[in-house]
Design a protein around this motif. Structure first.
Motif, PDB file in Angstrom:
ATOM      1  N   ALA A   1     -24.638  -9.702 -16.177  1.00  0.00           N
ATOM      2  CA  ALA A   1     -23.257 -10.148 -15.974  1.00  0.00           C
ATOM      3  C   ALA A   1     -23.293 -11.598 -15.501  1.00  0.00           C
ATOM      4  N   VAL A   2     -22.750 -12.487 -16.321  1.00  0.00           N
ATOM      5  CA  VAL A   2     -22.828 -13.921 -15.994  1.00  0.00           C
ATOM      6  C   VAL A   2     -21.664 -14.289 -15.074  1.00  0.00           C
ATOM      7  N   SER A   3     -21.994 -14.514 -13.794  1.00  0.00           N
ATOM      8  CA  SER A   3     -20.966 -14.616 -12.756  1.00  0.00           C
ATOM      9  C   SER A   3     -20.566 -16.049 -12.418  1.00  0.00           C
ATOM     10  N   LYS A   4     -21.146 -17.039 -13.096  1.00  0.00           N
ATOM     11  CA  LYS A   4     -20.788 -18.441 -12.830  1.00  0.00           C
ATOM     12  C   LYS A   4     -19.271 -18.645 -12.866  1.00  0.00           C
ATOM     13  N   VAL A   5     -18.778 -19.412 -11.907  1.00  0.00           N
ATOM     14  CA  VAL A   5     -17.373 -19.804 -11.841  1.00  0.00           C
ATOM     15  C   VAL A   5     -16.394 -18.644 -11.577  1.00  0.00           C
TER      16      VAL A   5
ATOM     17  N   LEU B   1     -31.786 -16.589 -13.437  1.00  0.00           N
ATOM     18  CA  LEU B   1     -31.387 -17.967 -13.731  1.00  0.00           C
ATOM     19  C   LEU B   1     -31.370 -18.166 -15.250  1.00  0.00           C
ATOM     20  N   ILE B   2     -30.189 -18.530 -15.773  1.00  0.00           N
ATOM     21  CA  ILE B   2     -30.040 -18.703 -17.219  1.00  0.00           C
ATOM     22  C   ILE B   2     -29.646 -20.130 -17.575  1.00  0.00           C
ATOM     23  N   GLY B   3     -29.635 -21.035 -16.588  1.00  0.00           N
ATOM     24  CA  GLY B   3     -29.284 -22.428 -16.836  1.00  0.00           C
ATOM     25  C   GLY B   3     -30.492 -23.330 -16.659  1.00  0.00           C
TER      26      GLY B   3
ATOM     27  N   LEU C   1     -38.646 -14.585 -24.731  1.00  0.00           N
ATOM     28  CA  LEU C   1     -37.958 -15.801 -25.167  1.00  0.00           C
ATOM     29  C   LEU C   1     -36.444 -15.652 -25.030  1.00  0.00           C
ATOM     30  N   MET C   2     -35.818 -16.784 -24.698  1.00  0.00           N
ATOM     31  CA  MET C   2     -34.366 -16.823 -24.531  1.00  0.00           C
ATOM     32  C   MET C   2     -33.815 -17.954 -25.379  1.00  0.00           C
ATOM     33  N   ALA C   3     -32.598 -17.776 -25.923  1.00  0.00           N
ATOM     34  CA  ALA C   3     -31.973 -18.870 -26.676  1.00  0.00           C
ATOM     35  C   ALA C   3     -30.457 -18.813 -26.570  1.00  0.00           C
ATOM     36  N   ILE C   4     -29.851 -19.991 -26.715  1.00  0.00           N
ATOM     37  CA  ILE C   4     -28.396 -20.140 -26.838  1.00  0.00           C
ATOM     38  C   ILE C   4     -28.145 -20.821 -28.188  1.00  0.00           C
ATOM     39  N   PRO C   5     -27.651 -20.087 -29.187  1.00  0.00           N
ATOM     40  CA  PRO C   5     -27.434 -20.708 -30.503  1.00  0.00           C
ATOM     41  C   PRO C   5     -26.402 -21.833 -30.431  1.00  0.00           C
TER      42      PRO C   5
ATOM     43  N   GLY D   1     -27.587 -13.270 -27.027  1.00  0.00           N
ATOM     44  CA  GLY D   1     -26.290 -12.631 -27.149  1.00  0.00           C
ATOM     45  C   GLY D   1     -25.418 -12.921 -25.945  1.00  0.00           C
ATOM     46  N   MET D   2     -24.187 -13.431 -26.214  1.00  0.00           N
ATOM     47  CA  MET D   2     -23.206 -13.723 -25.177  1.00  0.00           C
ATOM     48  C   MET D   2     -21.911 -12.979 -25.543  1.00  0.00           C
ATOM     49  N   SER D   3     -20.800 -13.310 -24.879  1.00  0.00           N
ATOM     50  CA  SER D   3     -19.569 -12.527 -25.112  1.00  0.00           C
ATOM     51  C   SER D   3     -19.164 -12.448 -26.582  1.00  0.00           C
ATOM     52  N   GLY D   4     -19.363 -13.523 -27.328  1.00  0.00           N
ATOM     53  CA  GLY D   4     -18.904 -13.545 -28.713  1.00  0.00           C
ATOM     54  C   GLY D   4     -19.829 -12.852 -29.689  1.00  0.00           C
TER      55      GLY D   4
ATOM     56  N   ILE E   1     -28.656  -8.956 -22.904  1.00  0.00           N
ATOM     57  CA  ILE E   1     -27.457  -9.687 -23.308  1.00  0.00           C
ATOM     58  C   ILE E   1     -26.862 -10.326 -22.062  1.00  0.00           C
ATOM     59  N   ARG E   2     -26.357 -11.552 -22.218  1.00  0.00           N
ATOM     60  CA  ARG E   2     -25.820 -12.322 -21.085  1.00  0.00           C
ATOM     61  C   ARG E   2     -24.321 -12.477 -21.297  1.00  0.00           C
ATOM     62  N   VAL E   3     -23.553 -11.652 -20.592  1.00  0.00           N
ATOM     63  CA  VAL E   3     -22.131 -11.550 -20.897  1.00  0.00           C
ATOM     64  C   VAL E   3     -21.288 -11.991 -19.704  1.00  0.00           C
ATOM     65  N   GLY E   4     -20.498 -13.046 -19.914  1.00  0.00           N
ATOM     66  CA  GLY E   4     -19.634 -13.565 -18.854  1.00  0.00           C
ATOM     67  C   GLY E   4     -18.193 -13.105 -19.020  1.00  0.00           C
ATOM     68  N   THR E   5     -17.478 -13.741 -19.931  1.00  0.00           N
ATOM     69  CA  THR E   5     -16.037 -13.477 -20.048  1.00  0.00           C
ATOM     70  C   THR E   5     -15.729 -12.049 -20.490  1.00  0.00           C
ATOM     71  N   ALA E   6     -16.535 -11.450 -21.342  1.00  0.00           N
ATOM     72  CA  ALA E   6     -16.272 -10.081 -21.777  1.00  0.00           C
ATOM     73  C   ALA E   6     -16.530  -9.074 -20.656  1.00  0.00           C
TER      74      ALA E   6
ATOM     75  N   PRO F   1     -11.787 -14.147 -18.496  1.00  0.00           N
ATOM     76  CA  PRO F   1     -11.996 -15.591 -18.719  1.00  0.00           C
ATOM     77  C   PRO F   1     -12.289 -16.346 -17.426  1.00  0.00           C
ATOM     78  N   ARG F   2     -13.159 -17.357 -17.537  1.00  0.00           N
ATOM     79  CA  ARG F   2     -13.405 -18.227 -16.377  1.00  0.00           C
ATOM     80  C   ARG F   2     -12.203 -19.143 -16.189  1.00  0.00           C
ATOM     81  N   GLU F   3     -11.780 -19.326 -14.927  1.00  0.00           N
ATOM     82  CA  GLU F   3     -10.578 -20.117 -14.641  1.00  0.00           C
ATOM     83  C   GLU F   3     -10.801 -21.588 -14.940  1.00  0.00           C
TER      84      GLU F   3
ATOM     85  N   ALA G   1     -18.666 -25.015 -16.480  1.00  0.00           N
ATOM     86  CA  ALA G   1     -20.080 -24.647 -16.399  1.00  0.00           C
ATOM     87  C   ALA G   1     -20.620 -24.098 -17.706  1.00  0.00           C
ATOM     88  N   ARG G   2     -20.086 -24.543 -18.790  1.00  0.00           N
ATOM     89  CA  ARG G   2     -20.640 -24.112 -20.067  1.00  0.00           C
ATOM     90  C   ARG G   2     -22.060 -24.633 -20.212  1.00  0.00           C
ATOM     91  N   PRO G   3     -22.881 -23.902 -20.981  1.00  0.00           N
ATOM     92  CA  PRO G   3     -24.259 -24.378 -21.157  1.00  0.00           C
ATOM     93  C   PRO G   3     -24.283 -25.733 -21.846  1.00  0.00           C
TER      94      PRO G   3
HETATM   95  C1  LIG Z   1     -22.103 -18.999 -19.525  1.00  0.00           C
HETATM   96  C2  LIG Z   1     -23.318 -18.444 -20.191  1.00  0.00           C
HETATM   97  C3  LIG Z   1     -23.286 -17.176 -20.805  1.00  0.00           C
HETATM   98  C4  LIG Z   1     -22.055 -16.301 -20.855  1.00  0.00           C
HETATM   99  O1  LIG Z   1     -21.071 -16.837 -21.666  1.00  0.00           O
HETATM  100  P1  LIG Z   1     -19.823 -15.935 -22.124  1.00  0.00           P
HETATM  101  O2  LIG Z   1     -19.403 -16.531 -23.399  1.00  0.00           O
HETATM  102  O3  LIG Z   1     -18.799 -16.049 -21.041  1.00  0.00           O
HETATM  103  O4  LIG Z   1     -20.306 -14.542 -22.269  1.00  0.00           O
HETATM  104  C5  LIG Z   1     -24.458 -16.716 -21.376  1.00  0.00           C
HETATM  105  N1  LIG Z   1     -25.598 -17.444 -21.370  1.00  0.00           N
HETATM  106  C6  LIG Z   1     -25.656 -18.648 -20.790  1.00  0.00           C
HETATM  107  C7  LIG Z   1     -26.947 -19.396 -20.796  1.00  0.00           C
HETATM  108  C8  LIG Z   1     -24.529 -19.196 -20.181  1.00  0.00           C
HETATM  109  O5  LIG Z   1     -24.608 -20.395 -19.599  1.00  0.00           O
END
Ligand SMILES: *Cc1c(COP(=O)(O)O)cnc(C)c1O
Length: 232
Positions: free
Chosen positions: A38-42, A85-87, A167-171, A199-202, A215-220, A224-226, A230-232
């Protein structure tokens, strides 16, 4: 903003699991049950408290300082908390990161790998790590480019003896994520690694059907983050 209850969080977790189940069935692959980070940033405190009350214990953060202010004091109340830590990590934050987190998924260059090893030794916290791969080879994006992955893995695993789990990735935002998930999976298999964080919310259901373990899921998960600074 409406108040978030533990029941709301539980419904979202159930919806995420159902979505994964359906996507796997549709793709004709065995049902996958990735770990849900659960991605709790912000996110505001009431949502964090609701998620904790719902029993969720695995959280992801992308900034060390922000994560410390959110989680340091909650550690005592929740000893089974698992913070990931995912950032991107800067060298001057490595000591704080090793002290706070239970796992680091964003090792992406030799300097950071060496600093992590040094801090883990000093603090006697040998944390599991992942290598972040810049599968889209984007200029300003963190992550090692695929061509440099073998050398970084050799350094982390053979020379430093870090516990590299996968391994981790953000497409890239504008690309078809499945292409990047497929590449990451291929790299994982080539190097005989155990886990994939993708894998993220989308796109978490696609990622799960393609074999994601995390899977790293924030908004779902939280809504939504207010203030989305803090987007990657
Ligand atoms: C913010 C973030 C997410 C979560 O993003 P959502 O679209 O809210 O699910 C996942 N991975 C990384 C690395 C992020 O920074």
């Amino acid at each position: 903003m409406t108040h978030t209850s533990p029941a709301t969080i539980q419904q979202r977790i159930d919806a995420i699991r159902a979505d994964i189940r359906n996507t796997c069935a549709h793709a004709g692959v065995p049902e996958n049950q990735p770990r849900l980070i659960a991605v709790s940033k912000v996110q505001p405190d009431d949502r964090i408290e609701a998620a904790l009350a719902a029993g969720h214990r695995i959280y992801g953060e992308n900034r060390v300082q922000e994560a410390a202010s959110r989680w340091q004091d909650r550690r005592a109340a929740y000893p089974d908390l698992h913070l990931v830590l995912i950032g991107g990590l800067q060298s001057n934050k490595v000591a704080d990161a090793v002290a706070l987190f239970d796992e680091i998924q964003t090792v992406d260059r030799p300097r950071i790998a060496r600093r992590l090893k040094k801090e883990m030794d000093a603090q006697q916290r040998p944390l599991p790590v992942m290598i972040q791969v810049n599968t889209g080879e984007e200029e300003q994006k963190t992550g090692v480019v695929p061509a440099d992955l073998p050398d970084l893995l050799a350094l982390c695993h053979d020379e430093l003896g870090l516990d590299v789990t996968g391994l981790m990735a953000i497409p890239p935002v504008d690309d078809e994520p499945a292409l990047h998930f497929a590449l990451l999976k291929k790299l994982k298999e080539r190097h005989g690694l155990a886990r994939l964080s993708m894998g993220m919310s989308g796109d978490y259901a696609t990622a799960a059907a393609m074999g994601s373990d995390d899977i790293r899921v924030g908004t779902a998960f939280f809504g939504p983050r207010e203030t989305d600074t803090a987007r990657p």
